[in-house]
Design an enzyme around this catalytic site. Structure first.
Site, short mmCIF file in Angstrom:
data_model
loop_
_atom_site.label_atom_id
_atom_site.label_comp_id
_atom_site.label_asym_id
_atom_site.label_seq_id
_atom_site.Cartn_x
_atom_site.Cartn_y
_atom_site.Cartn_z
N ILE A 1 -1.44 -1.74 10.88
CA ILE A 1 -1.29 -2.42 12.17
C ILE A 1 -1.21 -1.41 13.33
CG2 ILE A 1 1.26 -2.53 12.36
CD1 ILE A 1 0.92 -5.55 12.89
N HIS B 1 3.15 2.02 -1.19
CA HIS B 1 1.83 2.00 -0.55
C HIS B 1 1.36 3.43 -0.32
CE1 HIS B 1 4.90 2.05 2.62
NE2 HIS B 1 4.05 2.80 3.30
N HIS C 1 -1.24 5.55 2.40
CA HIS C 1 -2.06 5.52 3.61
C HIS C 1 -3.35 6.26 3.28
CE1 HIS C 1 1.43 4.69 6.44
NE2 HIS C 1 2.06 5.09 5.35
P1 5GP Z 1 5.64 4.04 5.86
O1 5GP Z 1 6.54 3.05 5.14
O2 5GP Z 1 4.74 4.79 4.93
O3 5GP Z 1 6.35 4.93 6.81
O4 5GP Z 1 4.65 3.23 6.80
C1 5GP Z 1 4.55 1.86 6.87
C2 5GP Z 1 3.27 1.53 7.59
O5 5GP Z 1 3.12 0.12 7.59
C3 5GP Z 1 3.20 1.99 9.04
O6 5GP Z 1 2.06 2.84 9.22
C4 5GP Z 1 3.07 0.70 9.83
O7 5GP Z 1 2.21 0.82 10.94
C5 5GP Z 1 2.54 -0.27 8.80
N1 5GP Z 1 2.98 -1.64 9.02
C6 5GP Z 1 4.26 -2.08 9.25
N2 5GP Z 1 4.28 -3.42 9.38
C7 5GP Z 1 2.99 -3.84 9.20
C8 5GP Z 1 2.39 -5.14 9.21
O8 5GP Z 1 3.02 -6.16 9.41
N3 5GP Z 1 1.05 -5.18 8.99
C9 5GP Z 1 0.30 -4.06 8.78
N4 5GP Z 1 -1.01 -4.22 8.57
N5 5GP Z 1 0.84 -2.82 8.76
C10 5GP Z 1 2.17 -2.71 8.97
#
Ligand code: 5GP
Length: 111
Positions: free
Chosen positions: A35, A104, A106
């Site tokens: 997002i 997840h 990236h």
């Molecule tokens: P991390 O947990 O690896 O730090 O990153 C979580 C990622 O999820 C972030 O890059 C953030 O932008 C993405 N993210 C958080 N909420 C949402 C959502 O509701 N939809 C999408 N598509 N991505 C999300």
């Protein structure tokens, strides 16, 4: 290890309770656009099973699920046109910058 929380946003996306822009799906994996993209291609790839992070996934998932996950990652990079060069990052735990506690990776790249 944190207990898996079924109310995390990626669990909601998997259940169809929250929207996403899906780029790939199979029996084991879902992939959708981040997002808040940090690159022209920025996709999140998640397993359909309930794993908190890469550590939980590696410890508990079946060999079949682990293989299917990583095969999907490279297939998705190819499908998105960045197969010749891309990055894969997974944040583990609050100290590793993890914000969403459903495992997840990236996948980022430039088209
Ligand atoms: P991390 O947990 O690896 O730090 O990153 C979580 C990622 O999820 C972030 O890059 C953030 O932008 C993405 N993210 C958080 N909420 C949402 C959502 O509701 N939809 C999408 N598509 N991505 C999300």
């Amino acid at each position: 290890m944190t207990v898996y929380d079924r109310n995390n946003i990626f669990a909601k996306i998997l259940r169809g309770e929250a929207p996403c822009t899906k780029v790939y799906e199979d029996e084991h994996v879902l992939a959708f656009n981040d997002i808040n993209p940090k690159a022209p291609v920025h996709v999140l790839v998640i397993p359909k099973g309930e794993y908190v992070s890469i550590v939980d996934f590696t410890a508990k998932a079946s060999a079949e699920a682990i293989a299917a996950f990583w095969r999907a990652v490279t297939k998705i990079a190819d499908q998105l046109g960045v197969g010749s060069g891309f990055r894969v990052v997974s944040n583990h735990g609050p100290n590793g910058g993890q914000l969403v506690f459903h495992f997840h990776v990236h996948v980022t790249g430039r088209r």
